[in-house]
Write a protein that holds these residues in place. Structure first.
Motif, PDB file in Angstrom:
ATOM      1  N   HIS A   1       0.920  -0.808  -0.365  1.00 31.35           N
ATOM      2  CA  HIS A   1      -0.008   0.411   0.190  1.00 31.35           C
ATOM      3  C   HIS A   1       1.121   1.321  -0.126  1.00 31.35           C
ATOM      4  O   HIS A   1       1.969   1.064   0.527  1.00 31.35           O
ATOM      5  CB  HIS A   1      -0.732  -0.101   1.613  1.00 31.35           C
ATOM      6  N   PRO A   2       0.379   2.854  -0.591  1.00 23.20           N
ATOM      7  CA  PRO A   2       1.204   3.289  -0.988  1.00 23.20           C
ATOM      8  C   PRO A   2       2.028   3.785   0.394  1.00 23.20           C
ATOM      9  O   PRO A   2       2.304   4.780   0.814  1.00 23.20           O
ATOM     10  CB  PRO A   2       0.470   4.030  -1.311  1.00 23.20           C
ATOM     11  N   ASP A   3       0.817   3.920   1.324  1.00 21.36           N
ATOM     12  CA  ASP A   3       1.140   4.784   2.653  1.00 21.36           C
ATOM     13  C   ASP A   3       1.899   3.843   3.904  1.00 21.36           C
ATOM     14  O   ASP A   3       2.922   4.020   4.503  1.00 21.36           O
ATOM     15  CB  ASP A   3       0.022   4.583   3.728  1.00 21.36           C
ATOM     16  N   THR A   4       2.179   2.580   3.452  1.00 19.46           N
ATOM     17  CA  THR A   4       3.009   1.673   4.021  1.00 19.46           C
ATOM     18  C   THR A   4       4.255   1.777   3.494  1.00 19.46           C
ATOM     19  O   THR A   4       5.112   1.810   3.953  1.00 19.46           O
ATOM     20  CB  THR A   4       3.325  -0.040   3.503  1.00 19.46           C
ATOM     21  N   LEU A   5       4.405   2.092   2.796  1.00 21.39           N
ATOM     22  CA  LEU A   5       5.607   2.455   1.480  1.00 21.39           C
ATOM     23  C   LEU A   5       6.125   3.831   1.876  1.00 21.39           C
ATOM     24  O   LEU A   5       7.340   3.565   2.263  1.00 21.39           O
ATOM     25  CB  LEU A   5       5.814   2.000   0.186  1.00 21.39           C
ATOM     26  N   VAL A   6       5.394   4.823   2.305  1.00 17.89           N
ATOM     27  CA  VAL A   6       5.609   6.041   2.822  1.00 17.89           C
ATOM     28  C   VAL A   6       6.862   5.889   4.196  1.00 17.89           C
ATOM     29  O   VAL A   6       7.738   6.317   4.396  1.00 17.89           O
ATOM     30  CB  VAL A   6       4.276   6.850   2.903  1.00 17.89           C
ATOM     31  N   SER A   7       5.621   5.121   4.985  1.00 18.03           N
ATOM     32  CA  SER A   7       6.263   4.811   6.238  1.00 18.03           C
ATOM     33  C   SER A   7       7.642   3.697   6.204  1.00 18.03           C
ATOM     34  O   SER A   7       8.646   4.056   7.240  1.00 18.03           O
ATOM     35  CB  SER A   7       5.344   4.469   7.153  1.00 18.03           C
ATOM     36  N   LEU A   8       7.434   2.910   5.306  1.00 18.58           N
ATOM     37  CA  LEU A   8       8.611   2.591   5.715  1.00 18.58           C
ATOM     38  C   LEU A   8       9.826   3.103   4.779  1.00 18.58           C
ATOM     39  O   LEU A   8      10.934   3.183   5.206  1.00 18.58           O
ATOM     40  CB  LEU A   8       8.848   1.159   4.457  1.00 18.58           C
ATOM     41  N   ARG A   9      10.069   4.256   4.009  1.00 19.35           N
ATOM     42  CA  ARG A   9      10.761   5.187   3.343  1.00 19.35           C
ATOM     43  C   ARG A   9      11.205   6.104   4.631  1.00 19.35           C
ATOM     44  O   ARG A   9      12.338   6.533   5.561  1.00 19.35           O
ATOM     45  CB  ARG A   9      10.560   6.340   2.104  1.00 19.35           C
ATOM     46  N   GLU A  10      10.408   6.658   5.245  1.00 14.84           N
ATOM     47  CA  GLU A  10      10.472   7.265   6.526  1.00 14.84           C
ATOM     48  C   GLU A  10      10.806   6.494   7.211  1.00 14.84           C
ATOM     49  O   GLU A  10      12.051   7.063   8.164  1.00 14.84           O
ATOM     50  CB  GLU A  10       8.801   8.172   7.383  1.00 14.84           C
ATOM     51  N   THR A  11      11.024   5.052   7.780  1.00 13.65           N
ATOM     52  CA  THR A  11      11.633   4.666   8.612  1.00 13.65           C
ATOM     53  C   THR A  11      13.521   4.778   7.870  1.00 13.65           C
ATOM     54  O   THR A  11      14.629   4.585   8.857  1.00 13.65           O
ATOM     55  CB  THR A  11      11.559   2.927   8.492  1.00 13.65           C
TER      56      THR A  11
END
Length: 642
Positions: A558-568
């Motif tokens: 999901h795009p939101d999941t990937l955004v959080s993974l990038r923030e990590t």
């Protein structure tokens, strides 16, 4: 389309020359005259389009093709014929033997073209533009792929008006998550990006972008993604081309920078003025002997200076506005809105409401142009039958304004949204839910225009009003508070944003639960602002927890999941843990490649993150190889852009 098909009993398709977002170009034979030609076939119009819309599109195609066919100049591709065959719109053009400028650059391994070639192309294109602007025709999509240099050295501009029909048919590329209708971002003028009136000077800006790329090998704003490119056109001064190409004569650098002026009034007055500047620059040069005698050619008709402004109306490129006088759908506004015959007022309101609902459904489906047509028709009918201040009329204007934003016409969207908000406040009251909904949309478009101080004030007013009328924990109130947090962060007020997000997370958790997407979105905002304040260990812990929750609730891709993974990954990098960051960056890049495709802007941005991480780890060869792959994918994307 199939090979060997006979179009209208006359044009036999022999093989494809190229494909784009609008359809295909075929090498063909005119059976009546026995000559080789090119046939551009627009994609078959499927049953998803309403008959009324298709009728308008056909009329629009006929008008634009007729104008294109009337242009007669050695620097413009000749249009022989046009029509429709079995639902496919087609255009018959001269068959050119040569390469477009994008292909010439590719042939030259994206290295700059020789200076005499750049000068020759500049002069020939300028002559063609002087002629077309004299006919009050603006191209609006000038780019290397639309300019062909034939085998005998003649330079020809292609696709006057026809390429822009892609906006109507719905195949225009869009910026991810913005709804901005895109043409060719590397060559768009600032006024096109800002949805301001466009005239002949927009073509001059695009020509400046083309010449800059021919002279240096790269566009003036060769940035990481489409949005960054547009911001560059709007806000950033271009790097002087001589810093990239020292042997470029200073006079030509000066002309390119004049063409790339942000303000149209600071560019050459028109193409005739540009031709004079090019002629003066040539006189200062000692060019090779083979350039002697090269001229841009004379116009096929009388030369006319273009008017100071050739206005660009919504959906109009070459012709008068087709939704105005003489439009096939003009006449009784209610009939235009889909009502077959006059009806009683209540029945008419019901029909208009149904039509408005159809427009909203099209908008939610991403078919913004079709939605725009319906909104405009319904609004005209409502203003006639109900009056301009009736709540139904204002509801339609609200949706029309919102859809303008989706079409990328941000200034038009802002102006109309402001008017609707004022009218709803006058008619319904300042704290009415509908008034506040329009004010909320006003904040959204102000943010998209980069006017974050105004956007923040608007969201704060909406939050206060919703708190008073709906309560502090109502979902609409919490939505407005979330936008206030975004505005504070955008303005560098991260400490205030952090306090707001702490309270918002608590409210979302209390009313919606730990795993609700809105709760997780608030937690994401909390983590981002922790990072902005340099509290990276806390930011990392929050990002990891949100990424894990989003993966569980929304799925790993999901795009939101990937955004959080990038923030990590970002937090890990700031903490110097580049090996761990590399794993996250790679997972994001792989997922976006799998879901969006290798050449999608979001995928390319993720690959760029990965390359920079490799550089931090000292793996320079891998990083360089990845940068080359990213550059190749961007070139491929540009080549296939319609």
């Amino acid at each position: 389309m199939v090979e060997n098909r006979l179009i209208q009993g006359r044009y036999r398709l022999l093989g494809t020359i190229g494909r784009g977002g609008m359809g295909e170009v075929w090498r063909a034979r005119d059976e009546a005259l026995g000559r080789q030609i090119a046939v551009k076939c627009l994609k078959p119009l499927g049953p998803r389009h309403e008959r009324e819309f298709l009728d308008v599109l056909r009329e629009r195609f006929r008008r634009e093709a007729r104008v294109a066919a009337a242009l007669q100049h050695r620097g413009i591709t000749v249009v022989h014929d046009f029509g429709e065959d079995q639902g496919t719109l087609f255009l018959v053009m001269e068959l050119l033997t040569g390469r477009n400028l994008s292909q010439l650059l590719d042939d030259n391994r994206r290295q700059p073209l020789p200076v005499p070639d750049v000068i020759d192309i500049a002069e020939q294109v300028t002559a063609a533009l002087a002629y077309t602007h004299g006919q009050a025709v603006v191209h609006r999509d000038l780019k290397p792929a639309n300019i062909v240099r034939t085998a005998d050295g003649t330079v020809k501009i292609c696709d006057f008006g026809i390429a822009r029909l892609g906006h109507d048919i719905g195949f225009t590329a869009r910026l991810t998550g913005t709804g901005v209708a895109m043409g060719s971002p590397h060559y768009m003028s600032p006024e096109q990006i800002g949805a301001h009136p466009v005239d002949h000077r927009s073509d001059l800006y695009s020509l400046g972008c083309v010449l800059y790329e021919l002279a240096t090998g790269v566009p003036p704003f060769d940035l990481g993604d489409a949005w960054a490119v547009l911001v560059g056109h709007r806000d950033t001064a271009p790097t002087p081309p001589r810093s990239l190409r020292p042997d470029l004569p200073a006079a030509y650098e000066r002309i390119m920078l004049q063409l790339l002026a942000k303000d149209p009034d600071e560019r050459p007055r028109d193409a005739d003025d540009l031709a004079k500047r090019l002629a003066d620059a040539r006189q200062d040069l000692a060019l090779p002997a083979w350039t002697e005698g090269i001229t841009p050619g004379s116009p096929a008709g009388p030369a006319h200076r273009p008017p100071r402004s050739v206005p660009s109306r919504a959906g109009t490129v070459l012709t008068d506005a087709w939704t105005g006088v003489g439009d096939p759908r003009s006449g009784d506004a209610a009939v235009a809105a889909g009502i077959a015959s006059p009806a009683p007022p209540d029945d008419r309101r019901t029909a208009l409401a149904a039509r408005l609902a159809a427009g909203r459904a099209l908008g939610e489906d991403g078919r913004y142009f079709e939605a725009h047509q319906i909104y405009a028709e319904v609004l005209a009918a409502q203003e006639r039958t109900l009056g301009p201040d009736h709540p139904d009329t204002l509801d339609c204007r609200h949706h029309l304004a919102r859809n303008l934003g989706r079409l990328g016409r941000l200034e038009d969207c802002r102006a109309m949204t402001w008017d609707v908000a004022a009218a709803r406040a006058r008619v319904l009251g300042a704290h009415h839910p509908d008034t506040l909904t329009t004010c909320y949309e006003l904040g959204r478009v102000l943010g998209r225009l980069g006017k974050w101080a105004e956007a923040l004030r608007t969201y704060q007013e909406v939050t206060a009003a919703r708190t008073a009328t709906l309560g502090p924990d109502h979902p609409d109130t919490l939505d407005a508070r979330s936008e206030v947090g975004i505005g504070l962060g955008r303005l560098g007020r991260s400490a205030e944003a952090l306090m707001l997000y702490h309270d918002l997370v608590a409210a979302r958790t209390r009313t919606q639960g730990d795993d609700d997407p809105d709760t997780l979105r608030a937690r994401h905002g909390l983590g981002v602002n922790l990072g902005r304040l340099g509290r990276w260990p806390e930011a990392l812990a929050e990002a990891k927890e949100v990424a894990a929750a989003r993966e569980r609730v929304l799925g790993p891709d999901h795009p939101d999941t990937l955004v959080s993974l990038r923030e990590t990954a970002v937090a890990l990098g700031w903490l110097g843990r580049w090996d761990d960051a590399l794993d996250r960056y790679r997972r994001v890049a792989d997922a976006r490649t799998r879901v969006l495709g290798a050449a999608h802007p979001d995928t390319l941005a993720s690959q760029s993150d990965l390359a920079q991480c490799l550089e931090q780890l000292g793996r320079q060869d891998e990083a360089a190889a990845l940068h080359r792959r990213i550059a190749a994918l961007r070139r491929e994307r540009a080549t296939h852009r319609p």
